[in-house]
Design a protein around this motif. Structure first.
Motif, mmCIF file in Angstrom:
data_model
loop_
_atom_site.group_PDB
_atom_site.id
_atom_site.type_symbol
_atom_site.label_atom_id
_atom_site.label_comp_id
_atom_site.label_asym_id
_atom_site.label_seq_id
_atom_site.Cartn_x
_atom_site.Cartn_y
_atom_site.Cartn_z
ATOM 1 N N ALA A 36 -44.181 57.550 -110.275
ATOM 2 C CA ALA A 36 -45.631 58.184 -110.182
ATOM 3 C C ALA A 36 -45.387 58.726 -111.531
ATOM 4 O O ALA A 36 -44.615 59.138 -112.296
ATOM 5 N N CYS A 37 -46.644 58.996 -111.985
ATOM 6 C CA CYS A 37 -47.107 59.569 -113.527
ATOM 7 C C CYS A 37 -48.115 60.673 -113.414
ATOM 8 O O CYS A 37 -49.107 60.258 -112.829
ATOM 9 N N GLU A 38 -47.984 61.684 -114.038
ATOM 10 C CA GLU A 38 -49.160 62.729 -114.077
ATOM 11 C C GLU A 38 -49.258 62.945 -115.466
ATOM 12 O O GLU A 38 -48.324 63.575 -116.222
ATOM 13 N N ARG B 72 -53.527 60.528 -113.096
ATOM 14 C CA ARG B 72 -52.494 60.366 -112.124
ATOM 15 C C ARG B 72 -52.534 58.983 -111.699
ATOM 16 O O ARG B 72 -53.307 58.174 -111.288
ATOM 17 N N ARG C 70 -49.476 55.437 -110.716
ATOM 18 C CA ARG C 70 -48.003 54.881 -109.972
ATOM 19 C C ARG C 70 -47.784 53.493 -109.899
ATOM 20 O O ARG C 70 -48.938 52.770 -110.249
ATOM 21 N N LYS D 155 -56.904 65.089 -116.785
ATOM 22 C CA LYS D 155 -55.618 64.727 -116.016
ATOM 23 C C LYS D 155 -55.715 63.300 -115.690
ATOM 24 O O LYS D 155 -56.905 62.971 -115.064
ATOM 25 N N ASP E 199 -41.156 58.672 -107.044
ATOM 26 C CA ASP E 199 -42.376 59.291 -106.230
ATOM 27 C C ASP E 199 -41.776 59.764 -104.855
ATOM 28 O O ASP E 199 -42.154 61.216 -104.545
#
Length: 132
Positions: free
Chosen positions: A91-93, A28, A30, A26, A113
């Motif tokens: 934001a990005c995941e 994460r 931004r 993962k 976000d």
């Protein structure tokens, strides 16, 4: 796990991309929307969403490279845009869907976000590179 990424002077740095978590499963990240992220129509430029998602997936791929691999390159990417933004932060995941010996597939969700609204869905496939 959060790895230090040296992106100084490179596109992710120029766009102001920040990383909160970088690992083999993962990632994460931004960025805060600024004038240089905007398109002439007054909305966030779609290329900024792609840059955030593709970079997140790439950093995850680097963290998940199999033993003996020396790198990777993206061989396919797909984006579906579901919304737009004018201000705030993005934001990005990204999550690993497949981490094989020769390819990796990563999925990313890009959101506004503050509101949590989904702006884009992204999938990319990387080919894993080995020394010749």
């Amino acid at each position: 796990m959060t790895a230090h990424i040296d992106q100084a002077g490179l596109l992710p740095d120029l766009l102001g991309l920040e990383w909160l978590e970088v690992g083999p499963e993962k990632v994460r990240g931004r960025f805060a929307i600024a004038r240089h992220h905007m398109a002439p129509n007054g909305f966030l430029h779609a290329a900024c969403l792609i840059a955030l998602a593709d970079t997140a997936c790439g950093y995850g791929c680097m963290a998940a490279l199999p033993k003996g691999a020396e790198g990777f390159t993206t061989i396919e990417l797909k984006s579906n845009f579901l919304g737009a933004a004018r201000d705030g932060a993005i934001a990005c995941e990204a999550t690993c869907a497949h981490a094989g010996r020769s390819t990796q597939v990563w999925d990313a969700v890009v959101t506004h976000d503050e509101s949590g609204r989904t702006l884009a869905l992204f999938r990319c496939t990387q080919i894993v590179l080995y020394p010749r």
